[in-house]
Write a protein that holds these residues in place. Structure first.
Motif, PDB file in Angstrom:
ATOM      1  N   GLY A 154       0.777  -1.295  -0.107  1.00 46.19           N
ATOM      2  CA  GLY A 154       0.189   0.091   0.027  1.00 46.19           C
ATOM      3  C   GLY A 154       0.872   1.223  -0.012  1.00 46.19           C
ATOM      4  O   GLY A 154       0.317   2.450   0.141  1.00 46.19           O
ATOM      5  N   ALA A 155       2.078   1.235  -0.187  1.00 41.90           N
ATOM      6  CA  ALA A 155       3.013   2.285  -0.287  1.00 41.90           C
ATOM      7  C   ALA A 155       2.936   2.931  -1.502  1.00 41.90           C
ATOM      8  O   ALA A 155       2.727   2.255  -2.514  1.00 41.90           O
ATOM      9  N   ALA A 156       3.176   4.334  -1.496  1.00 41.31           N
ATOM     10  CA  ALA A 156       2.980   4.887  -2.593  1.00 41.31           C
ATOM     11  C   ALA A 156       4.174   4.893  -3.473  1.00 41.31           C
ATOM     12  O   ALA A 156       4.053   4.808  -4.819  1.00 41.31           O
ATOM     13  N   HIS A 157       5.484   4.386  -3.038  1.00 44.69           N
ATOM     14  CA  HIS A 157       6.595   4.361  -3.623  1.00 44.69           C
ATOM     15  C   HIS A 157       7.426   3.367  -2.965  1.00 44.69           C
ATOM     16  O   HIS A 157       7.393   3.271  -1.626  1.00 44.69           O
ATOM     17  N   ALA A 158       8.206   2.289  -3.745  1.00 43.03           N
ATOM     18  CA  ALA A 158       9.116   1.480  -3.297  1.00 43.03           C
ATOM     19  C   ALA A 158      10.319   1.537  -3.811  1.00 43.03           C
ATOM     20  O   ALA A 158      10.528   1.685  -5.201  1.00 43.03           O
ATOM     21  N   VAL A 159      11.511   1.684  -3.242  1.00 36.80           N
ATOM     22  CA  VAL A 159      12.836   1.749  -4.171  1.00 36.80           C
ATOM     23  C   VAL A 159      13.646   0.510  -3.782  1.00 36.80           C
ATOM     24  O   VAL A 159      14.045   0.489  -2.341  1.00 36.80           O
ATOM     25  N   ALA A 160      13.896  -0.293  -4.496  1.00 37.01           N
ATOM     26  CA  ALA A 160      14.850  -1.279  -4.265  1.00 37.01           C
ATOM     27  C   ALA A 160      16.377  -1.052  -4.041  1.00 37.01           C
ATOM     28  O   ALA A 160      16.816  -0.270  -4.674  1.00 37.01           O
ATOM     29  N   THR A 161      16.906  -1.984  -3.158  1.00 36.05           N
ATOM     30  CA  THR A 161      18.396  -1.732  -2.770  1.00 36.05           C
ATOM     31  C   THR A 161      18.779  -3.062  -2.645  1.00 36.05           C
ATOM     32  O   THR A 161      18.310  -4.107  -2.773  1.00 36.05           O
ATOM     33  N   VAL A 162      20.126  -3.178  -2.613  1.00 35.39           N
ATOM     34  CA  VAL A 162      20.883  -4.391  -2.681  1.00 35.39           C
ATOM     35  C   VAL A 162      20.624  -5.430  -1.324  1.00 35.39           C
ATOM     36  O   VAL A 162      21.036  -6.364  -1.568  1.00 35.39           O
ATOM     37  N   ASN A 163      20.296  -4.839  -0.337  1.00 33.64           N
ATOM     38  CA  ASN A 163      19.953  -5.484   1.000  1.00 33.64           C
ATOM     39  C   ASN A 163      19.385  -4.605   1.872  1.00 33.64           C
ATOM     40  O   ASN A 163      19.165  -3.214   1.718  1.00 33.64           O
ATOM     41  N   GLY A 164      18.953  -5.252   3.045  1.00 33.77           N
ATOM     42  CA  GLY A 164      18.014  -4.524   4.058  1.00 33.77           C
ATOM     43  C   GLY A 164      18.941  -3.459   4.637  1.00 33.77           C
ATOM     44  O   GLY A 164      18.489  -2.295   4.988  1.00 33.77           O
ATOM     45  N   THR A 165      20.152  -3.638   5.134  1.00 35.14           N
ATOM     46  CA  THR A 165      21.187  -2.892   5.542  1.00 35.14           C
ATOM     47  C   THR A 165      21.307  -1.653   4.759  1.00 35.14           C
ATOM     48  O   THR A 165      21.155  -0.202   5.454  1.00 35.14           O
ATOM     49  N   ALA A 207      19.203  -0.287   2.692  1.00 37.94           N
ATOM     50  CA  ALA A 207      17.755   0.266   2.727  1.00 37.94           C
ATOM     51  C   ALA A 207      17.967   1.246   3.853  1.00 37.94           C
ATOM     52  O   ALA A 207      17.410   2.236   3.916  1.00 37.94           O
ATOM     53  N   ILE A 208      18.189   0.612   5.208  1.00 35.73           N
ATOM     54  CA  ILE A 208      18.205   1.563   6.519  1.00 35.73           C
ATOM     55  C   ILE A 208      19.244   2.646   6.533  1.00 35.73           C
ATOM     56  O   ILE A 208      18.939   3.841   6.883  1.00 35.73           O
ATOM     57  N   MET A 238       9.557   6.730   6.592  1.00 36.55           N
ATOM     58  CA  MET A 238      10.194   5.671   5.587  1.00 36.55           C
ATOM     59  C   MET A 238      10.109   4.442   6.407  1.00 36.55           C
ATOM     60  O   MET A 238      10.106   4.339   7.553  1.00 36.55           O
ATOM     61  N   GLY A 239      10.003   3.381   5.519  1.00 38.78           N
ATOM     62  CA  GLY A 239      10.046   1.771   6.240  1.00 38.78           C
ATOM     63  C   GLY A 239      11.053   1.086   5.355  1.00 38.78           C
ATOM     64  O   GLY A 239      11.256   1.321   4.274  1.00 38.78           O
ATOM     65  N   THR A 240      11.679  -0.133   5.983  1.00 35.58           N
ATOM     66  CA  THR A 240      12.511  -0.741   5.124  1.00 35.58           C
ATOM     67  C   THR A 240      12.084  -2.170   5.227  1.00 35.58           C
ATOM     68  O   THR A 240      11.867  -2.656   6.235  1.00 35.58           O
ATOM     69  N   LEU A 241      12.576  -3.016   4.117  1.00 36.53           N
ATOM     70  CA  LEU A 241      12.341  -4.457   3.932  1.00 36.53           C
ATOM     71  C   LEU A 241      13.653  -4.967   3.625  1.00 36.53           C
ATOM     72  O   LEU A 241      14.486  -4.575   3.253  1.00 36.53           O
ATOM     73  N   SER A 242      13.615  -6.513   3.932  1.00 34.88           N
ATOM     74  CA  SER A 242      14.698  -7.263   3.640  1.00 34.88           C
ATOM     75  C   SER A 242      14.000  -8.399   2.704  1.00 34.88           C
ATOM     76  O   SER A 242      13.345  -8.939   3.288  1.00 34.88           O
ATOM     77  N   LYS A 288      14.358 -14.753   4.299  1.00 32.62           N
ATOM     78  CA  LYS A 288      13.059 -14.073   4.589  1.00 32.62           C
ATOM     79  C   LYS A 288      11.818 -14.745   3.856  1.00 32.62           C
ATOM     80  O   LYS A 288      11.839 -15.760   3.213  1.00 32.62           O
ATOM     81  N   VAL A 289      10.623 -13.980   4.141  1.00 30.28           N
ATOM     82  CA  VAL A 289       9.505 -15.003   3.776  1.00 30.28           C
ATOM     83  C   VAL A 289       9.636 -14.998   2.313  1.00 30.28           C
ATOM     84  O   VAL A 289       8.924 -16.019   1.741  1.00 30.28           O
ATOM     85  N   ILE A 290       9.930 -13.943   1.471  1.00 35.21           N
ATOM     86  CA  ILE A 290      10.426 -14.160   0.204  1.00 35.21           C
ATOM     87  C   ILE A 290      11.591 -13.624  -0.006  1.00 35.21           C
ATOM     88  O   ILE A 290      12.355 -12.777   0.711  1.00 35.21           O
ATOM     89  N   THR A 291      12.358 -13.975  -1.043  1.00 35.04           N
ATOM     90  CA  THR A 291      13.847 -13.512  -0.922  1.00 35.04           C
ATOM     91  C   THR A 291      14.311 -13.381  -2.747  1.00 35.04           C
ATOM     92  O   THR A 291      13.527 -13.862  -3.784  1.00 35.04           O
ATOM     93  N   THR A 292      15.368 -12.539  -2.523  1.00 37.46           N
ATOM     94  CA  THR A 292      16.119 -12.401  -3.997  1.00 37.46           C
ATOM     95  C   THR A 292      17.362 -12.682  -4.042  1.00 37.46           C
ATOM     96  O   THR A 292      18.074 -12.103  -4.725  1.00 37.46           O
ATOM     97  N   GLY A 293      17.625 -13.515  -2.981  1.00 33.88           N
ATOM     98  CA  GLY A 293      19.120 -13.792  -2.769  1.00 33.88           C
ATOM     99  C   GLY A 293      19.794 -12.801  -1.632  1.00 33.88           C
ATOM    100  O   GLY A 293      19.957 -13.222  -0.588  1.00 33.88           O
ATOM    101  N   GLY A 294      19.704 -11.773  -2.198  1.00 34.68           N
ATOM    102  CA  GLY A 294      20.008 -10.387  -1.156  1.00 34.68           C
ATOM    103  C   GLY A 294      19.069  -9.414  -1.399  1.00 34.68           C
ATOM    104  O   GLY A 294      18.478  -9.420  -2.832  1.00 34.68           O
ATOM    105  N   GLY A 295      18.864  -8.398  -0.973  1.00 34.05           N
ATOM    106  CA  GLY A 295      17.630  -7.523  -1.411  1.00 34.05           C
ATOM    107  C   GLY A 295      17.170  -6.763  -0.270  1.00 34.05           C
ATOM    108  O   GLY A 295      17.046  -7.302   0.670  1.00 34.05           O
ATOM    109  N   GLY A 296      16.892  -5.552  -0.491  1.00 34.32           N
ATOM    110  CA  GLY A 296      15.938  -4.793   0.365  1.00 34.32           C
ATOM    111  C   GLY A 296      15.143  -3.609  -0.440  1.00 34.32           C
ATOM    112  O   GLY A 296      15.142  -3.739  -1.585  1.00 34.32           O
ATOM    113  N   MET A 297      14.515  -2.846   0.636  1.00 34.59           N
ATOM    114  CA  MET A 297      13.526  -1.903  -0.354  1.00 34.59           C
ATOM    115  C   MET A 297      13.267  -0.796   0.928  1.00 34.59           C
ATOM    116  O   MET A 297      13.252  -0.920   2.069  1.00 34.59           O
ATOM    117  N   ILE A 298      13.089   0.302   0.118  1.00 35.57           N
ATOM    118  CA  ILE A 298      12.547   1.519   0.812  1.00 35.57           C
ATOM    119  C   ILE A 298      11.187   1.977   0.481  1.00 35.57           C
ATOM    120  O   ILE A 298      10.865   1.746  -0.561  1.00 35.57           O
TER     121      ILE A 298
END
Length: 408
Positions: free
Chosen positions: A77-88, A90-91, A220-224, A229-239
């Motif tokens: 439900g976020a208006a925007h999501a920006v993918a990053t290489v990992n959760g760290t 993103a934080i 902001m919030g961050t994901l890993s 994790k519940v789903i995985t991209t191998g490594g990856g994160g999101m803002i």
């Protein structure tokens, strides 16, 4: 209290109950080694990765990155999501975008994965450890209130630590094992004291507070999307953010702050090479398609534990009222440290992986000098109490049910 158990149970009775749990786990997951949580690739992962390879866009440029961002934004439900290489990453990027500078302080919790505190340290800032609630294992609003009301003051619209004189710039609470903390109360306190709220929702994709997804209560919030994790991209994160300017700035900052140009290399600030590769994003797109089915199955695994564990005298950590967890890692609260150690030894010796919660951040050498704050200013006693008792138990989608994850 009998020697060797730390409670009224003799050791042979405790072992019998642990063995009953092991038998249940075997009934769910089958013979052989049982991991805590393993990835499930039952959808279109291979097809999407091959498509990304065939496109020749395998690094941070590629359509799958944009598709994955759109999928996560739509789901949360976020208006925007920006993918990053990992959760760290993103934080870290979220902290930089929030104006955290060298010498600032960032409130967080002592019971968390080290990525939270590492990201603070990358900014040359210092953590302030605020105690957690016993039922959520997440940042305690009452402890936060105590610190903000008695330990800080306002100077020109900025929150300042009375003891150190440092600016308290941000607060990063973490939804432990996917169980939502009392984030509404934390958000209200942060807003009232001019502290930027950044949710560490690394473990809580698919967790909700009312009708709002975790990671959406602050600036902001961050994901890993790490492998466990519940789903995985191998490594990856999101803002996650609802602010279009913040989203634009996040994408710019995490792509080396390169000014768009057909061929020139111009960078307008110190940026980070934090963008998620297209190959990883391709995995993420396929994983998002299977997420609803995986969540349903994981909830049923948790329900099986919920029905069994009271009979065995073990306490399953449950969500608080008004929240829905993603059932990422099921957690037990045992009687004491001695029971925890007996439980960990017997389950792991049997090939059923269990683990304790992380060592508290304030006990690690690089953070041991940080300020700690409890409900009454008396330290992080609840986090210490939980550290001695919490264990995680297997929570994957069982092999026998993977066919249910395959999208139609």
């Amino acid at each position: 209290m009998r020697e060797g158990t730390g409670h009224d149970l003799p050791m042979d009775e405790l072992n019998s109950r642990i063995d009953a749990l092991i038998a249940h786990v075997r009934g769910v997951y089958g013979p052989g080694f049982v991991p805590l949580h393993r990835p499930v690739f039952a959808g279109r992962e291979r097809d999407y990765v091959v498509d990304a390879i065939d496109s020749n866009f395998v690094s941070s440029a590629g359509q799958r990155v944009a598709d994955f961002e759109a999928d996560v934004a739509r789901f949360t439900g976020a208006a925007h999501a920006v993918a990053t290489v990992n959760g760290t990453a993103a934080i870290h990027a979220a902290l930089v975008l929030s104006g955290v500078e060298a010498g600032d302080e960032v409130i967080t919790q002592p019971l968390t994965f080290i990525a939270t505190c590492n990201a603070v340290s990358y900014c040359h800032a210092r953590p302030v450890f605020v105690d957690v609630d016993e039922d959520t294992m997440g940042l305690s609003p009452e402890a936060l209130r105590h610190f903000l009301e008695t330990g800080t003051r306002q100077e020109g619209g900025v929150c300042v630590n009375r003891e150190t004189g440092a600016v308290v710039r941000a607060c990063v609470p973490m939804h432990t094992f996917g169980l939502p903390l009392r984030i509404r109360e934390v958000a209200e306190l942060c807003a009232a004291h001019n502290v930027v709220l950044i949710e560490d929702a690394a473990e809580s994709l698919g967790s909700w507070v009312g009708d709002t997804h975790t990671g959406r209560f602050g600036r902001m919030g961050t994901l890993s999307f790490n492998g466990n994790k519940v789903i995985t991209t191998g490594g990856g994160g999101m803002i996650l953010t609802d602010d279009p300017e913040l989203a634009r700035a996040a994408k710019h900052l995490t792509t080396t702050a390169k000014v768009p140009h057909p061929y020139e290399f111009v960078h307008d600030r110190v940026g980070f090479n934090y963008r998620l590769p297209n190959l990883n994003a391709a995995l993420g797109c396929a994983q998002m398609e299977t997420l609803p089915a995986m969540q349903r199955i994981k909830a049923e695994v948790t329900q099986g534990y919920r029905e069994l564990l009271p009979e065995l005298g073990f306490h399953l950590m449950e969500p608080i009222a008004g929240t829905r967890p993603n059932n990422w890692f099921n957690a037990l609260r045992l009687a004491d440290l001695e029971e925890r150690e007996a439980f960990l030894a017997r389950t792991n010796d049997a090939g059923v992986m269990t683990r304790p919660v992380w060592r508290l951040m304030n006990t690690l050498p690089m953070f041991s000098a940080a300020q700690t704050v409890g409900v009454n200013g008396d330290g992080v006693e609840t986090a210490e109490w939980l550290e001695a008792r919490i264990v995680n138990i297997p929570s994957s989608v069982p092999d026998a049910r993977i066919a249910e994850v395959v999208p139609s």
